[in-house]
Design an enzyme around this catalytic site. Structure first.
Site, mmCIF file in Angstrom:
data_model
loop_
_atom_site.group_PDB
_atom_site.id
_atom_site.type_symbol
_atom_site.label_atom_id
_atom_site.label_comp_id
_atom_site.label_asym_id
_atom_site.label_seq_id
_atom_site.Cartn_x
_atom_site.Cartn_y
_atom_site.Cartn_z
ATOM 1 N N LYS A 36 0.801 -1.226 0.000
ATOM 2 C CA LYS A 36 0.000 0.000 0.000
ATOM 3 C C LYS A 36 0.835 1.278 0.000
ATOM 4 O O LYS A 36 0.469 2.277 0.599
ATOM 5 C CB LYS A 36 -1.001 0.023 1.172
ATOM 6 C CG LYS A 36 -1.861 -1.228 1.305
ATOM 7 C CD LYS A 36 -2.486 -1.669 -0.009
ATOM 8 C CE LYS A 36 -3.524 -0.687 -0.533
ATOM 9 N NZ LYS A 36 -3.985 -1.077 -1.894
ATOM 10 N N HIS B 256 6.793 -7.377 -2.446
ATOM 11 C CA HIS B 256 6.668 -6.709 -1.143
ATOM 12 C C HIS B 256 7.674 -7.296 -0.153
ATOM 13 O O HIS B 256 7.596 -7.031 1.046
ATOM 14 C CB HIS B 256 5.258 -6.898 -0.573
ATOM 15 C CG HIS B 256 4.185 -6.146 -1.310
ATOM 16 N ND1 HIS B 256 4.357 -4.861 -1.785
ATOM 17 C CD2 HIS B 256 2.912 -6.507 -1.652
ATOM 18 C CE1 HIS B 256 3.227 -4.465 -2.372
ATOM 19 N NE2 HIS B 256 2.349 -5.441 -2.312
ATOM 20 N N SER C 28 -4.363 2.592 4.785
ATOM 21 C CA SER C 28 -4.586 1.989 3.477
ATOM 22 C C SER C 28 -4.560 0.458 3.581
ATOM 23 O O SER C 28 -5.380 -0.237 2.963
ATOM 24 C CB SER C 28 -3.521 2.487 2.502
ATOM 25 O OG SER C 28 -3.794 2.032 1.211
#
Length: 297
Positions: A49, A111, A141
Site C-alpha cells: 500500500k 513486497h 490503506s
C-alpha cells in the site's frame, strides 16, 4: 468471475524467519529464492500500500507505451508486472508469470523485506525501484485493503488493526524494519532508486523525471506528459488495466482497490490518543535512522 464459494480461505499470520507472513507468500518459497534475475530486470519493491500499482504503471508506460497496436495495452497490469512471491491456489504463481515474461526489461513487483529478495537480483546488479509511504497513511490503506482483499488476514476493527501494525504483526512484517532496511541497502547497493509516495503526490512531473534519469530513459517532453496524464489517481481508478476490478479475490463493494490516493487520510482514522501513542512508539522505533517521512503536504 470466481463465485464467492471458490474464494480461497482467509489466511492466518505466522512467524517466518522472523517476519510475519501468510502461506500465500511462502508456499512457493524455494522456487522464489531460486528465481533467476537478469541484469536488465527492474524490481519494483514496496511495503504493501505504498503506491506499488502507481509506480508499476509509470514504468510500464515509460518502457512499453500504450499504443492501440500494442497487444499489451489491454492486459491488466498485475499480469504484465507479476507479483513475484504470490502463490494462490488455482492460479499461476507470480514466479511462473515472471519466468514467462516476454518483455525486456522484465518489470516485476515484490513486497519482500530486503533480506528475502532472491540473491540473483543482487548478483545480476538488477535495478530496483523502492517506494516508501509514511507509516500512518500506510496503516490506514492497509486496513482498508484487508477489508476488501480475501487473501489478506481478517483485519478486525481499526483500533485492533492499528495495534497489530505497531506490534509489527502484518503480512510482510514490520513497516519500520521494511523501509529502514531497504534504505540502508541503498547506501551499499547503488542500483536502488528510493522514492517517497508523498513526493510523487506533490510533484509527479519531477519524480517521473528523476525515475527516467535513474533508468537512463530519455522520453520526449510529449511522452512524459502523456505518462503523467495517464497515471493520475482518477484516471487509474477508472482504468480496468490498473484498478484490479478483474481480480476475483477482491471485493470492490466493500471498498475499491484504489480508494483515495492522498496524503493525510490518517487524520480521518486516528483518534487523538491513538495518534499520541503512535507518535511515541514511532519515535522510539525510528530513532536510529536518518529516514524522514512527511505525514502531510
Amino acid at each position: 468471475m470466481t463465485s464467492q464459494m471458490e474464494l480461497p480461505p482467509r489466511p492466518t499470520l505466522f512467524d517466518f524467519h522472523g517476519v510475519s507472513m501468510t502461506r500465500y507468500f511462502t508456499d512457493n518459497w524455494d522456487n522464489i529464492q531460486h528465481f533467476e534475475a537478469r541484469p536488465d530486470d527492474i524490481l519494483i519493491a514496496t511495503y504493501p500500500k505504498a503506491g506499488t500499482t502507481w509506480v508499476s504503471y509509470i514504468l510500464d508506460l515509460l518502457y512499453f507505451g500504450d499504443t492501440v497496436s500494442n497487444s499489451r495495452s489491454s492486459v491488466p497490469l498485475h499480469e504484465k508486472i507479476p507479483f513475484l512471491e504470490i502463490c494462490v491456489p488455482h492460479r499461476p504463481t507470480g514466479k511462473d508469470l515472471a519466468d514467462q515474461l516476454p518483455t525486456s526489461p522484465r518489470l516485476i513487483k515484490t513486497h519482500l523485506p530486503v533480506q528475502f529478495v532472491p540473491k540473483s537480483f543482487w548478483e545480476q546488479r538488477s535495478r530496483i525501484v523502492y517506494v516508501a509511504r509514511n507509516a500512518k497513511d500506510s496503516a490506514v490503506s492497509y486496513f482498508h485493503f484487508g477489508r476488501m482483499n480475501h487473501i489478506q488476514p481478517e483485519p478486525g476493527e481499526w483500533s485492533c488493526f492499528l495495534q497489530n501494525f505497531m506490534q509489527e504483526k502484518m503480512v510482510f512484517g514490520s513497516w519500520y524494519q521494511h523501509v529502514t532496511a531497504w534504505w540502508e541497502k541503498k547506501q551499499t547497493y547503488s542500483n536502488i532508486h528510493y522514492m517517497f509516495y508523498e513526493d510523487l503526490i506533490e510533484d509527479s512531473r519531477k519524480e517521473i523525471n528523476r525515475l527516467c534519469s535513474f533508468l537512463g530513459l530519455s522520453p520526449t517532453a510529449q511522452q512524459r506528459e502523456h505518462v503523467r496524464s495517464k497515471v493520475t489517481f482518477e484516471t487509474m481508478k477508472e482504468n480496468k488495466i490498473t484498478n484490479y476490478s478483474t481480480v476475483p479475490t477482491m471485493n470492490h463493494s466493500v471498498c475499491p482497490f484504489m480508494r483515495k490516493g492522498t496524503v493525510g487520510d490518517w487524520k480521518n482514522h486516528f483518534t487523538v490518543s491513538q495518534n499520541e501513542q503512535f507518535d511515541e512508539d514511532y519515535k522510539n522505533k525510528m530513532k536510529n535512522t536518518a529516514l524522514f517521512f512527511r505525514t502531510e503536504i
